[in-house]
Each structure stands twice: as structure tokens, then as C-alpha cells.
Design an enzyme around this catalytic site. Structure first.
Site, mmCIF file in Angstrom:
data_model
loop_
_atom_site.group_PDB
_atom_site.id
_atom_site.type_symbol
_atom_site.label_atom_id
_atom_site.label_comp_id
_atom_site.label_asym_id
_atom_site.label_seq_id
_atom_site.Cartn_x
_atom_site.Cartn_y
_atom_site.Cartn_z
ATOM 1 N N LYS A 78 0.869 -1.134 -0.193
ATOM 2 C CA LYS A 78 0.055 0.003 0.359
ATOM 3 C C LYS A 78 0.605 1.491 0.412
ATOM 4 O O LYS A 78 0.726 2.250 -0.943
ATOM 5 C CB LYS A 78 -0.707 0.043 0.996
ATOM 6 C CG LYS A 78 -1.972 -1.474 1.278
ATOM 7 C CD LYS A 78 -2.705 -0.370 2.408
ATOM 8 C CE LYS A 78 -2.203 -1.171 4.047
ATOM 9 N NZ LYS A 78 -1.576 -2.113 4.536
ATOM 10 N N ARG A 136 -9.840 0.969 8.780
ATOM 11 C CA ARG A 136 -9.694 -1.096 8.604
ATOM 12 C C ARG A 136 -10.564 -1.806 9.549
ATOM 13 O O ARG A 136 -10.505 -2.372 9.950
ATOM 14 C CB ARG A 136 -8.025 -1.167 8.697
ATOM 15 C CG ARG A 136 -7.576 -0.239 9.589
ATOM 16 C CD ARG A 136 -5.974 -0.996 9.858
ATOM 17 N NE ARG A 136 -5.216 0.310 9.430
ATOM 18 C CZ ARG A 136 -3.687 -0.316 9.177
ATOM 19 N NH1 ARG A 136 -3.533 -1.544 9.520
ATOM 20 N NH2 ARG A 136 -3.069 0.613 8.760
ATOM 21 N N ARG A 154 11.998 -6.558 5.649
ATOM 22 C CA ARG A 154 11.654 -4.907 5.906
ATOM 23 C C ARG A 154 12.359 -5.148 7.169
ATOM 24 O O ARG A 154 13.216 -4.037 7.631
ATOM 25 C CB ARG A 154 10.411 -4.620 5.592
ATOM 26 C CG ARG A 154 10.966 -3.004 6.046
ATOM 27 C CD ARG A 154 9.214 -2.470 6.089
ATOM 28 N NE ARG A 154 8.032 -2.321 6.973
ATOM 29 C CZ ARG A 154 6.896 -2.198 6.593
ATOM 30 N NH1 ARG A 154 6.412 -1.817 5.382
ATOM 31 N NH2 ARG A 154 6.150 -3.259 7.686
ATOM 32 N N ARG A 202 11.433 -1.830 11.456
ATOM 33 C CA ARG A 202 9.990 -1.075 12.296
ATOM 34 C C ARG A 202 10.190 -2.768 13.380
ATOM 35 O O ARG A 202 9.716 -3.355 13.233
ATOM 36 C CB ARG A 202 9.409 -0.962 10.817
ATOM 37 C CG ARG A 202 8.167 -0.225 10.945
ATOM 38 C CD ARG A 202 7.527 0.004 9.963
ATOM 39 N NE ARG A 202 6.185 -0.753 10.510
ATOM 40 C CZ ARG A 202 5.280 -0.004 9.255
ATOM 41 N NH1 ARG A 202 5.686 0.081 8.526
ATOM 42 N NH2 ARG A 202 4.289 -0.844 9.548
ATOM 43 N N ARG A 222 -0.980 -8.164 13.551
ATOM 44 C CA ARG A 222 -1.382 -7.579 12.344
ATOM 45 C C ARG A 222 -1.687 -8.288 11.750
ATOM 46 O O ARG A 222 -2.870 -8.004 11.339
ATOM 47 C CB ARG A 222 -0.463 -6.726 11.762
ATOM 48 C CG ARG A 222 0.271 -5.869 13.219
ATOM 49 C CD ARG A 222 1.613 -5.426 12.183
ATOM 50 N NE ARG A 222 2.106 -4.762 11.214
ATOM 51 C CZ ARG A 222 3.141 -5.065 10.626
ATOM 52 N NH1 ARG A 222 4.420 -4.826 10.485
ATOM 53 N NH2 ARG A 222 2.512 -3.552 9.268
HETATM 54 P P1 AP5 Z 1 5.076 -1.487 1.900
HETATM 55 O O1 AP5 Z 1 4.839 -0.628 0.426
HETATM 56 O O2 AP5 Z 1 5.357 -0.336 3.007
HETATM 57 O O3 AP5 Z 1 3.462 -2.228 2.136
HETATM 58 P P2 AP5 Z 1 2.705 -2.142 2.763
HETATM 59 O O4 AP5 Z 1 1.338 -2.478 2.585
HETATM 60 O O5 AP5 Z 1 2.369 -0.327 2.779
HETATM 61 O O6 AP5 Z 1 2.335 -2.414 4.584
HETATM 62 P P3 AP5 Z 1 2.599 -1.338 6.003
HETATM 63 O O7 AP5 Z 1 3.294 -2.761 6.762
HETATM 64 O O8 AP5 Z 1 3.029 -0.059 6.066
HETATM 65 O O9 AP5 Z 1 0.722 -1.525 6.350
HETATM 66 P P4 AP5 Z 1 0.300 -1.747 7.628
HETATM 67 O O10 AP5 Z 1 -1.067 -1.299 7.065
HETATM 68 O O11 AP5 Z 1 0.580 -3.093 8.716
HETATM 69 O O12 AP5 Z 1 1.079 -0.421 8.558
HETATM 70 P P5 AP5 Z 1 0.519 1.023 8.766
HETATM 71 O O13 AP5 Z 1 1.832 1.558 8.431
HETATM 72 O O14 AP5 Z 1 -0.467 1.514 7.714
HETATM 73 O O15 AP5 Z 1 5.370 -3.104 1.781
HETATM 74 C C1 AP5 Z 1 6.251 -3.953 2.465
HETATM 75 C C2 AP5 Z 1 7.611 -4.803 2.135
HETATM 76 O O16 AP5 Z 1 7.225 -4.574 0.769
HETATM 77 C C3 AP5 Z 1 8.436 -3.104 1.968
HETATM 78 O O17 AP5 Z 1 9.536 -3.221 2.133
HETATM 79 C C4 AP5 Z 1 8.390 -2.462 0.700
HETATM 80 O O18 AP5 Z 1 9.709 -1.826 0.000
HETATM 81 C C5 AP5 Z 1 8.420 -4.258 0.007
HETATM 82 N N1 AP5 Z 1 7.617 -4.451 -1.776
HETATM 83 C C6 AP5 Z 1 6.908 -3.899 -1.829
HETATM 84 N N2 AP5 Z 1 6.080 -4.422 -3.169
HETATM 85 C C7 AP5 Z 1 6.862 -5.156 -2.894
HETATM 86 C C8 AP5 Z 1 6.869 -5.439 -4.447
HETATM 87 N N3 AP5 Z 1 5.845 -5.367 -5.179
HETATM 88 N N4 AP5 Z 1 7.694 -7.128 -4.689
HETATM 89 C C9 AP5 Z 1 8.847 -7.185 -3.456
HETATM 90 N N5 AP5 Z 1 8.989 -5.782 -2.262
HETATM 91 C C10 AP5 Z 1 7.751 -5.105 -2.446
HETATM 92 O O19 AP5 Z 1 -0.176 0.797 10.291
HETATM 93 C C11 AP5 Z 1 1.049 0.661 11.143
HETATM 94 C C12 AP5 Z 1 -0.123 0.421 12.156
HETATM 95 O O20 AP5 Z 1 -0.390 1.992 12.914
HETATM 96 C C13 AP5 Z 1 -1.232 -0.440 12.480
HETATM 97 O O21 AP5 Z 1 -0.769 -1.836 12.624
HETATM 98 C C14 AP5 Z 1 -1.607 0.121 13.623
HETATM 99 O O22 AP5 Z 1 -0.984 0.266 15.021
HETATM 100 C C15 AP5 Z 1 -1.980 1.748 13.382
HETATM 101 N N6 AP5 Z 1 -3.010 2.071 12.448
HETATM 102 C C16 AP5 Z 1 -2.617 2.553 11.354
HETATM 103 N N7 AP5 Z 1 -3.725 3.397 10.730
HETATM 104 C C17 AP5 Z 1 -4.398 2.728 11.314
HETATM 105 C C18 AP5 Z 1 -6.229 2.870 11.160
HETATM 106 N N8 AP5 Z 1 -6.737 2.847 10.754
HETATM 107 N N9 AP5 Z 1 -6.788 1.622 12.751
HETATM 108 C C19 AP5 Z 1 -6.070 1.644 13.574
HETATM 109 N N10 AP5 Z 1 -4.450 1.872 13.312
HETATM 110 C C20 AP5 Z 1 -4.165 1.906 13.052
HETATM 111 MG MG MG Z 2 2.458 1.094 4.803
#
Ligand code: AP5
Ligand code: MG
Length: 203
Positions: A15, A91, A128, A134, A145
Site C-alpha cells: 500500500k 481498517r 523489511r 520497524r 497484525r
Molecule cells: P509496503 O509498501 O510498506 O506495504 P504496506 O501495505 O504499506 O505495509 P505496511 O506494513 O506499511 O502496512 P500496515 O498496514 O501494517 O502498516 P501501517 O503503517 O498502515 O511494502 C512492504 C515491504 O514490501 C516493503 O519493504 C516494500 O519495499 C516491499 N515491497 C512492496 N511492494 C513489493 C513488490 N511488488 N515486490 C517486492 N517487495 C515489495 O500501520 C501501522 C500501524 O499503525 C498499525 O498496525 C496500527 O497500529 C496503526 N494504524 C494505522 N492505521 C490505522 C487505522 N486506520 N486504525 C487503527 N490503527 C491504525
Molecule cells: Mg504502509
């Protein structure tokens, strides 16, 4: 036409990676709740202090807190006039309800579901963890998660399918391949092909 877009997908589905590129391509705001919260932690703000342990353990932050952050952000001029891409919000079903209310007069145009199998996201997040350290990429937090995704976030896919705005995008492949698929899906859903660059962005 202004694009108002949500990207759904498992943790590690890409994402953030695709969100950054799509935001450049369409010249819209990339709004990542995870980034907003990590920045709050980094700068030791009151919100950051409240959410730090929750995030590190891979649990979800309170719905009302996150909805109020998003309401404020979507009210800013860039998001109102140019459009936006939401990454990581909504979410949970209460968050969907809050977003439906916030967007009542300017509804979402498209919701992308970035599909990547569980085994592959676990692999990506472990890579990662080694490079970015992280805290929520530890195996225990990743388990938590992913379980929360299945329980709380996966039901949103059916909700947006019923609303007629869902576009499923295969997230397996290189970032370039996935980007091309997302752009095609957005064009099919909205008729918009994009205005800026090739989606490459330095991070
Ligand atoms: P990446 O692009 O970072 O994937 P992502 O889907 O953004 O993964 P996240 O880990 O950021 O998602 P998340 O939903 O857990 O975290 P968020 O920050 O939103 O890619 C992942 C890895 O793969 C990277 O290393 C990238 O380089 C690699 N990659 C990407 N595409 C690739 C490809 N095609 N091929 C190979 N490699 C690839 O949330 C974090 C925390 O914040 C949550 O757990 C929660 O505690 C809180 N939070 C955030 N939003 C909310 C909400 N709405 N409600 C409640 N709590 C929330
Ligand atoms: Mg992300």
C-alpha cells in the site's frame, strides 16, 4: 475529475509503495495513517505518546482517534481540491462509517484491494525488519497484525464491493507491474489516466 481513492490490502501488500507512486502519478495527497502515527511517535507528540505501545505490539489504534486525524487531514486544502489517496484507513467497520460520513458530499471514486498471499507478505515484512527495524515487523507483531486484518479489515472488501467502487488488483510481481495494474484499474473505474510523471518517486 478529482480522484478520491482508498487502498486496502494486507500488511506488507505494498500500500505504501504503490500509494507513493500513485500519488505522484495523479498529483494527489498520499495520506498514510501509519506514517502519520509513526511521525507523531518520532516527534514525541501527545498522540505519539498515546499510540506508541499499541503500534509496536501490532494492535490497532482507537477508531475515534484515527477518524478525527483523518477528518482534519481531509479538510485541508490539497485533499479538498486535488483529491487524495488513503493508505491504511479505513481498517475497521466503525472507521468505514466515519469515512462515509466525512465523504458524504464528495464520495470515494474507487477502492483498490491489493491482493497478496499471506506467505508472501510475511516474507516481505521479514526482509523489511532486517533493513528498517520497524518494531511491528517482529514475527509476533506481524502475526497479530495479520490476524487483525482477517478479523477487522477483510470485511471492508465486501462493503465496498456492495457500494460498487471496489477494484481488485493483483499485488504479486514487481512494483512496476503492480503499478501498471493499479493505473489500469483506476482508469477503468474513473476514466482518469493520470497527470504526472511515470510514478517513480524517490523515498
Ligand atoms: P509496503 O509498501 O510498506 O506495504 P504496506 O501495505 O504499506 O505495509 P505496511 O506494513 O506499511 O502496512 P500496515 O498496514 O501494517 O502498516 P501501517 O503503517 O498502515 O511494502 C512492504 C515491504 O514490501 C516493503 O519493504 C516494500 O519495499 C516491499 N515491497 C512492496 N511492494 C513489493 C513488490 N511488488 N515486490 C517486492 N517487495 C515489495 O500501520 C501501522 C500501524 O499503525 C498499525 O498496525 C496500527 O497500529 C496503526 N494504524 C494505522 N492505521 C490505522 C487505522 N486506520 N486504525 C487503527 N490503527 C491504525
Ligand atoms: Mg504502509
Amino acid at each position: 475529475m478529482t480522484i478520491r481513492l482508498v487502498i486496502l490490502g494486507r500488511q506488507g501488500s505494498g500500500k505504501g509503495t504503490q500509494g507513493a507512486r500513485l500519488a505522484v502519478h495523479y498529483q494527489i495527497a498520499h495520506i498514510s495513517t501509519g506514517e502519520m502515527l509513526r511521525n507523531a511517535i518520532k516527534h514525541d507528540t501527545p498522540v505519539g505518546r498515546v499510540v506508541k505501545d499499541t503500534i509496536d505490539q501490532g494492535r490497532l489504534v482507537d477508531d475515534e482517534l484515527i477518524a478525527s486525524l483523518i477528518k482534519g487531514r481531509l479538510g485541508e486544502t490539497d485533499a479538498r481540491t486535488r483529491g487524495y489517496l488513503l493508505d491504511g484507513f479505513p481498517r475497521t467497520l466503525p472507521q468505514v462509517k466515519a469515512l462515509d460520513e466525512i465523504t458524504r458530499t464528495r464520495p470515494l471514486n474507487v477502492v483498490i484491494d491489493l491482493e497478496v498471499p499471506r506467505a508472501l507478505v510475511i516474507e516481505r515484512l521479514s526482509v523489511r525488519l532486517a533493513s528498517e527495524h520497524r518494531a511491528d515487523d517482529s514475527p509476533t507483531a506481524v502475526e497479530q497484525r495479520l490476524a487483525l486484518y482477517d478479523e477487522q479489515t477483510a470485511p471492508l472488501i465486501a462493503h465496498y464491493r456492495r457500494q460498487g467502487v471496489l477494484a481488485v488488483v493483483d499485488g504479486v510481481g514487481t512494483p512496476d507491474e503492480v503499478f501498471a495494474r493499479a493505473v489500469s484499474a483506476i482508469a477503468a473505474a474513473t476514466g482518469v489516466t493520470g497527470s504526472g510523471g511515470d510514478g517513480q518517486v524517490s523515498r
